[in-house]
Design a protein around this motif. Structure first.
Motif, PDB file in Angstrom:
ATOM      1  N   ARG A 147       0.988  -1.063   0.136  1.00  0.00           N
ATOM      2  CA  ARG A 147      -0.032  -0.039   0.159  1.00  0.00           C
ATOM      3  C   ARG A 147       0.880   1.416  -0.558  1.00  0.00           C
ATOM      4  NH1 ARG A 147      -2.186  -0.532   5.078  1.00  0.00           N
ATOM      5  NH2 ARG A 147      -2.928  -2.338   4.614  1.00  0.00           N
ATOM      6  N   ARG A 148       1.923   1.304   0.373  1.00  0.00           N
ATOM      7  CA  ARG A 148       2.810   2.338   0.607  1.00  0.00           C
ATOM      8  C   ARG A 148       3.624   3.046  -0.878  1.00  0.00           C
ATOM      9  NH1 ARG A 148       7.860   3.715   1.746  1.00  0.00           N
ATOM     10  NH2 ARG A 148       8.725   1.353   1.293  1.00  0.00           N
ATOM     11  N   ARG A 149       3.660   1.799  -1.323  1.00  0.00           N
ATOM     12  CA  ARG A 149       4.156   1.498  -2.550  1.00  0.00           C
ATOM     13  C   ARG A 149       3.073   2.550  -4.155  1.00  0.00           C
ATOM     14  NH1 ARG A 149       9.461  -2.561  -2.869  1.00  0.00           N
ATOM     15  NH2 ARG A 149       9.913  -2.655  -0.828  1.00  0.00           N
ATOM     16  N   GLY A 150       1.673   2.277  -3.419  1.00  0.00           N
ATOM     17  CA  GLY A 150       1.104   2.706  -4.294  1.00  0.00           C
ATOM     18  C   GLY A 150       0.895   0.880  -5.224  1.00  0.00           C
ATOM     19  N   MET A 151       0.719  -0.536  -4.515  1.00  0.00           N
ATOM     20  CA  MET A 151       0.441  -1.479  -5.793  1.00  0.00           C
ATOM     21  C   MET A 151      -0.676  -1.746  -5.812  1.00  0.00           C
ATOM     22  SD  MET A 151       3.604  -3.194  -4.412  1.00  0.00           S
ATOM     23  CE  MET A 151       3.511  -4.698  -5.617  1.00  0.00           C
ATOM     24  N   PHE A 152      -2.007  -0.640  -5.026  1.00  0.00           N
ATOM     25  CA  PHE A 152      -2.998  -0.921  -4.972  1.00  0.00           C
ATOM     26  C   PHE A 152      -4.454   0.328  -5.472  1.00  0.00           C
ATOM     27  CE2 PHE A 152      -2.386  -3.216  -1.164  1.00  0.00           C
ATOM     28  CZ  PHE A 152      -1.662  -4.184  -1.346  1.00  0.00           C
ATOM     29  N   ALA A 153      -3.528   0.627  -6.499  1.00  0.00           N
ATOM     30  CA  ALA A 153      -3.921   1.061  -7.847  1.00  0.00           C
ATOM     31  C   ALA A 153      -4.684   0.713  -8.705  1.00  0.00           C
ATOM     32  CB  ALA A 153      -3.083   2.305  -7.829  1.00  0.00           C
ATOM     33  N   ASP A 154      -4.162  -0.177  -8.885  1.00  0.00           N
ATOM     34  CA  ASP A 154      -5.029  -0.813  -9.864  1.00  0.00           C
ATOM     35  C   ASP A 154      -5.253  -2.041  -9.872  1.00  0.00           C
ATOM     36  OD1 ASP A 154      -2.616  -1.966  -9.572  1.00  0.00           O
ATOM     37  OD2 ASP A 154      -2.153  -1.904 -12.459  1.00  0.00           O
ATOM     38  N   ARG A 155      -5.477  -2.980  -8.659  1.00  0.00           N
ATOM     39  CA  ARG A 155      -5.793  -3.830  -8.107  1.00  0.00           C
ATOM     40  C   ARG A 155      -6.333  -3.957  -6.860  1.00  0.00           C
ATOM     41  NH1 ARG A 155      -0.815  -6.512  -8.567  1.00  0.00           N
ATOM     42  NH2 ARG A 155      -1.112  -7.644  -9.635  1.00  0.00           N
ATOM     43  N   PRO A 156      -7.410  -4.496  -6.110  1.00  0.00           N
ATOM     44  CA  PRO A 156      -8.381  -4.903  -4.813  1.00  0.00           C
ATOM     45  C   PRO A 156      -7.089  -5.086  -4.101  1.00  0.00           C
ATOM     46  CG  PRO A 156      -9.053  -6.687  -5.948  1.00  0.00           C
ATOM     47  CD  PRO A 156      -8.163  -6.123  -7.515  1.00  0.00           C
ATOM     48  N   GLU A 157      -7.123  -4.609  -2.638  1.00  0.00           N
ATOM     49  CA  GLU A 157      -6.262  -5.222  -1.451  1.00  0.00           C
ATOM     50  C   GLU A 157      -6.103  -6.191  -1.048  1.00  0.00           C
ATOM     51  OE1 GLU A 157      -4.636  -3.418   3.141  1.00  0.00           O
ATOM     52  OE2 GLU A 157      -4.816  -2.045   1.309  1.00  0.00           O
ATOM     53  N   PRO A 158      -5.345  -7.136  -1.334  1.00  0.00           N
ATOM     54  CA  PRO A 158      -6.129  -8.567  -1.293  1.00  0.00           C
ATOM     55  C   PRO A 158      -6.472  -9.193   0.733  1.00  0.00           C
ATOM     56  CG  PRO A 158      -3.717  -9.013  -1.487  1.00  0.00           C
ATOM     57  CD  PRO A 158      -4.050  -7.235  -1.775  1.00  0.00           C
ATOM     58  N   ASP A 159      -7.842  -9.382   0.579  1.00  0.00           N
ATOM     59  CA  ASP A 159      -8.687  -8.803   2.279  1.00  0.00           C
ATOM     60  C   ASP A 159      -8.085 -10.342   2.885  1.00  0.00           C
ATOM     61  OD1 ASP A 159     -11.018  -9.635   4.386  1.00  0.00           O
ATOM     62  OD2 ASP A 159     -12.264  -9.572   3.096  1.00  0.00           O
ATOM     63  N   LEU A 160      -7.339  -9.904   3.718  1.00  0.00           N
ATOM     64  CA  LEU A 160      -6.987 -11.325   4.644  1.00  0.00           C
ATOM     65  C   LEU A 160      -8.466 -11.999   5.632  1.00  0.00           C
ATOM     66  CD1 LEU A 160      -3.903  -9.763   5.833  1.00  0.00           C
ATOM     67  CD2 LEU A 160      -4.086 -10.840   3.957  1.00  0.00           C
ATOM     68  N   ARG A 161      -8.941 -11.347   5.997  1.00  0.00           N
ATOM     69  CA  ARG A 161      -9.724 -11.949   6.791  1.00  0.00           C
ATOM     70  C   ARG A 161     -10.441 -13.358   6.008  1.00  0.00           C
ATOM     71  NH1 ARG A 161     -13.593  -6.588   7.177  1.00  0.00           N
ATOM     72  NH2 ARG A 161     -13.298  -6.650   5.071  1.00  0.00           N
ATOM     73  N   ALA A 162     -10.522 -13.106   4.453  1.00  0.00           N
ATOM     74  CA  ALA A 162     -10.669 -14.371   3.786  1.00  0.00           C
ATOM     75  C   ALA A 162     -10.004 -15.268   3.903  1.00  0.00           C
ATOM     76  CB  ALA A 162     -10.654 -14.109   2.198  1.00  0.00           C
ATOM     77  N   TRP A 163      -8.899 -15.308   4.948  1.00  0.00           N
ATOM     78  CA  TRP A 163      -8.144 -16.387   5.570  1.00  0.00           C
ATOM     79  C   TRP A 163      -8.205 -17.158   6.450  1.00  0.00           C
ATOM     80  CZ3 TRP A 163      -4.838 -13.011   1.706  1.00  0.00           C
ATOM     81  CH2 TRP A 163      -4.967 -13.435   0.551  1.00  0.00           C
ATOM     82  N   LEU A 164      -8.538 -16.061   7.122  1.00  0.00           N
ATOM     83  CA  LEU A 164      -8.004 -16.707   8.553  1.00  0.00           C
ATOM     84  C   LEU A 164      -8.584 -18.252   8.924  1.00  0.00           C
ATOM     85  CD1 LEU A 164     -10.841 -13.865  10.139  1.00  0.00           C
ATOM     86  CD2 LEU A 164      -8.014 -13.991  10.941  1.00  0.00           C
ATOM     87  N   ASP A 165      -9.243 -19.162   7.930  1.00  0.00           N
ATOM     88  CA  ASP A 165     -10.323 -20.097   7.982  1.00  0.00           C
ATOM     89  C   ASP A 165      -8.464 -20.288   8.373  1.00  0.00           C
ATOM     90  OD1 ASP A 165      -9.324 -19.922   5.596  1.00  0.00           O
ATOM     91  OD2 ASP A 165     -10.757 -20.773   5.225  1.00  0.00           O
ATOM     92  N   LEU A 166      -7.331 -20.335   7.392  1.00  0.00           N
ATOM     93  CA  LEU A 166      -6.024 -21.358   7.329  1.00  0.00           C
ATOM     94  C   LEU A 166      -5.135 -21.108   8.776  1.00  0.00           C
ATOM     95  CD1 LEU A 166      -5.358 -20.776   3.662  1.00  0.00           C
ATOM     96  CD2 LEU A 166      -6.220 -22.633   5.337  1.00  0.00           C
ATOM     97  N   ALA A 167      -5.597 -20.033   9.406  1.00  0.00           N
ATOM     98  CA  ALA A 167      -4.542 -19.234  10.654  1.00  0.00           C
ATOM     99  C   ALA A 167      -5.315 -20.115  11.121  1.00  0.00           C
ATOM    100  CB  ALA A 167      -4.933 -17.410  10.839  1.00  0.00           C
ATOM    101  N   ALA A 168      -6.670 -20.428  11.924  1.00  0.00           N
ATOM    102  CA  ALA A 168      -7.184 -20.972  12.738  1.00  0.00           C
ATOM    103  C   ALA A 168      -6.757 -22.508  12.521  1.00  0.00           C
ATOM    104  CB  ALA A 168      -8.373 -20.815  12.914  1.00  0.00           C
ATOM    105  N   LEU A 169      -6.948 -23.413  11.794  1.00  0.00           N
ATOM    106  CA  LEU A 169      -6.623 -24.558  11.367  1.00  0.00           C
ATOM    107  C   LEU A 169      -4.891 -24.819  11.731  1.00  0.00           C
ATOM    108  CD1 LEU A 169      -7.095 -26.969   9.923  1.00  0.00           C
ATOM    109  CD2 LEU A 169      -6.262 -26.692   7.779  1.00  0.00           C
ATOM    110  N   GLY A 170      -4.003 -23.740  11.808  1.00  0.00           N
ATOM    111  CA  GLY A 170      -1.983 -23.927  12.092  1.00  0.00           C
ATOM    112  C   GLY A 170      -2.253 -23.797  13.674  1.00  0.00           C
ATOM    113  N   ALA A 171      -3.194 -23.332  14.434  1.00  0.00           N
ATOM    114  CA  ALA A 171      -3.183 -22.457  15.215  1.00  0.00           C
ATOM    115  C   ALA A 171      -3.985 -23.610  16.373  1.00  0.00           C
ATOM    116  CB  ALA A 171      -3.855 -21.433  15.688  1.00  0.00           C
ATOM    117  N   ILE A 172      -4.949 -24.754  15.864  1.00  0.00           N
ATOM    118  CA  ILE A 172      -5.431 -25.324  16.502  1.00  0.00           C
ATOM    119  C   ILE A 172      -4.833 -26.456  16.660  1.00  0.00           C
ATOM    120  CG2 ILE A 172      -7.548 -26.439  16.485  1.00  0.00           C
ATOM    121  CD1 ILE A 172      -9.122 -24.223  15.945  1.00  0.00           C
ATOM    122  N   CYS A 173      -4.442 -27.285  14.941  1.00  0.00           N
ATOM    123  CA  CYS A 173      -3.825 -28.163  14.834  1.00  0.00           C
ATOM    124  C   CYS A 173      -2.097 -28.249  15.158  1.00  0.00           C
ATOM    125  CB  CYS A 173      -3.894 -28.502  13.343  1.00  0.00           C
ATOM    126  SG  CYS A 173      -5.275 -29.057  12.675  1.00  0.00           S
TER     127      CYS A 173
END
Length: 603
Positions: free
Chosen positions: A232-258
């Motif tokens: 974002r600081r480098r302006g790389m999201f001017a022509d593409r959406p910023e990745p929504d990390l919340r969509a991948w919370l399931d993977l973070a939870a999987l690692g934490a629990i397992c």
């Protein structure tokens, strides 16, 4: 419901000084003033407020515990040593179109970590190749040969996830052949980190993030926030959406629990919010894995991650192809996900049979030597040709059975080299002891964390390792044995063991280290209609003197004193365990999962 009240000093709960597993029972300590504040401030029942207070939660922390948010708990990525440097190196590579590869461990945490990075790169318009070492032929973590392979495939930057923090020599070799390396890990480290572009590890000496409980997937999730910030600081999201990390919370939870991490603070938020995200089953791999396990989509629980998804993902690294888990979690193709899930399910079935055979052999060997009943601090048992992919699971089974740290080693009959894995008791830092044995030259490799460790032993070296680990752990194990109490949250009657009570305590989920699942006690019950099941499990009904009853099950106990007490239909038993949902065929009930039994006649 009856509640025993706050206990002063080490008074045994229900007077149980010695259960059938040789444990004392205690009631979890809770400050009555905190219990009242939680009950009044949060509108909780007294038993639930008491359980919350017993887990170290006060009135000020209740909101973040019961309803955690990323906004309130997400750490500043810059608080992690080298995080900003890692983000700069990775974004530099993305902008320059350099070839980046990820090197991942072969377990669930490694696969989840790799999939998180792969999905972020994909959102940025780039594919991220990944490399997972074979457990049997390559062992754990990076090696010079693996880095040379990656170099030959055109890699310019390698990101290691869930490994690499202890690979000082291998990373040095990578740098010597012109590879840039970023290490993302969470395992215990030596004082000297690998010399490379960045080493991000909340358990790195000197790290000030305060996030040492995170699994690697949690550290990677924070890295993704740092990558978004840098891009974002480098302006790389001017022509593409910023990745929504919340969509991948399931993977973070999987690692934490397992990876059985402590579910406190931000790590708890990742697990709880990640399970909520998982409940949509939008990840094609997780949805396919749920389907082949014969389960319908619905609200995701810790049990989905720990008992349904995790073992199947791990099966690839244990006895199959090591890259299957990362491929499953990173694919967006439902057809590919289905094929991978079926392959992993079949491998998991085979893994269970291998595990059963090794467990039975290890139990016979330990009992023949008397190592389970002597004064040793740790059980170290080895067997020829025991599959390295299951020795960790077997160590966990034996630790549950004998309540002391266990290391199980499979010896290769061709080379004589032993590869082993250990599981520990609370209060005993097995990883530190294994690291110590390695530093002293007794191991070919070794490391881990407090509750689990891995190692490799030279031919003929097991006896010396056994002797040294026992010496290193003697003091800790003596203290841990004295503290090996079963902590009870409340005394209930069978008629009070209802779905309503279960649902009340579900507010405390997800459960795990740092937030143990509530344990209830039943007093003076009889085991009726006991049935021995395959696998050594025992099913029965626990019946109170007034005739009220609850369905119950005890796992892998048929040949133990507690199992014999149930199968004999004994009455007057005190039973401790956990309430579990019993929703078979549309029924919304509960059953009692037995942890321990006290027979007053044997006290």
């Amino acid at each position: 419901m009856a509640d025993g009240g706050a206990l002063a000093g080490p008074v045994a709960f229900l007077g149980v000084e010695r259960s059938l597993t040789d444990r004392v029972w205690r009631q979890r300590a809770a400050d009555p003033a905190v219990v009242r504040a939680l009950s009044q401030g949060q509108g909780l029942s007294e038993p639930l407020a008491r359980a919350l207070a017993a887990r170290g939660v006060d009135a000020d922390g209740a909101e973040n515990f019961l309803r955690p948010t990323l906004r309130a708990l997400f750490p500043d990525p810059s608080s992690f040593t080298d995080m900003d440097t890692a983000a700069e190196a990775i974004v530099d590579a993305v902008q320059a179109g350099r070839r980046v590869h990820v090197f991942a461990d072969y377990d669930v945490d490694g696969a989840s970590s790799a999939a998180l990075l792969i999905r972020w790169f994909r959102a940025m318009g780039a594919e991220l190749p990944f490399y997972v070492p074979d457990r049997l032929t390559e062992g754990y973590g990076p090696s010079p040969r693996a880095f040379e392979t990656l170099k030959g495939q055109g890699a310019e930057l390698v990101i290691t996830v869930d490994c690499g923090a202890a690979a000082v020599e291998a990373v040095a070799h990578a740098c010597s052949i012109g590879l840039e390396v970023v290490v993302i890990d969470h395992h215990l480290m030596r004082d000297r980190p690998p010399a490379c572009r960045a080493v991000v590890n909340p358990n790195r000496p000197g790290d000030r993030s305060g996030q040492g409980d995170l699994a690697a997937a949690g550290v990677v999730f924070v890295l993704l926030a740092a990558l978004n910030r840098e891009a974002r600081r480098r302006g790389m999201f001017a022509d593409r959406p910023e990745p929504d990390l919340r969509a991948w919370l399931d993977l973070a939870a999987l690692g934490a629990i397992c990876d059985v991490t402590r579910l406190t603070g931000f790590n708890r938020a990742l697990a709880k919010l990640g399970l909520q995200a998982m409940s949509s089953w939008s990840n094609p791999g997780l949805r396919a894995l749920l389907s082949v396990a014969g389960m319908e989509p619905g609200p995701a629980k810790s049990s989905h991650a720990g008992w349904v998804l995790g073992p199947r993902i791990n099966a690839g690294g244990r006895i199959g192809r090591a890259d299957l888990g990362a491929r499953l979690l990173s694919t967006d193709d439902p057809a590919e996900a289905h094929d991978l899930a079926e392959e992993l399910d079949a491998l998991n079935t085979a893994r269970r049979e291998v595990e059963r055979e090794v467990t039975e052999a290890a139990v016979r060997r330990v009992e023949a030597a008397g190592a389970h009943a002597d004064d040793s601090a740790v059980i170290v048992v080895e067997g020829e040709d025991w599959h390295p992919g299951v020795v960790g699971i077997v160590a966990g089974r034996l630790r549950e059975r004998w309540r002391k740290p266990v290391v199980v080693i499979g010896v290769d009959p061709a080379t004589g080299v032993g590869k082993g894995s250990g599981r520990s008791q609370p209060g005993v830092n097995l990883g530190r002891a294994v690291q110590g044995a390695f530093d002293e030259g007794l191991l070919l490799s070794g490391g881990g964390h407090a509750m689990a460790a891995g190692l490799a032993v030279a031919p003929g070296g097991v006896a010396a390792v056994r002797e040294r680990l026992n010496a290193l752990l003697a003091g800790e194990c003596a203290d841990a044995a004295a503290l090996d109490a079963l902590e009870i949250d409340a005394l209930i009657e069978p008629r009070a063991a209802t779905r309503d009570l279960f649902d009340q305590f579900e507010q405390l989920t997800p459960f795990g280290p740092g937030n143990p699942e509530p344990v209830f006690a039943l007093s003076g019950v009889q085991a009726r209609e006991p049935v021995a099941m395959n696998g050594g499990h025992v099913r029965c009904r626990l019946v109170a003197p007034d005739g009220a009853s609850i369905r119950a099950i005890a796992w892998r106990v048929a040949d133990l004193p507690s199992g014999r007490a149930l199968l004999n239909g004994q009455g007057g038993l005190d039973v401790a365990g956990r309430l579990k949902a019993d929703d078979w065929n549309g029924r919304r009930g509960v059953q009692f999962e037995i942890d321990d039994i006290h027979d007053p006649r044997r006290s």
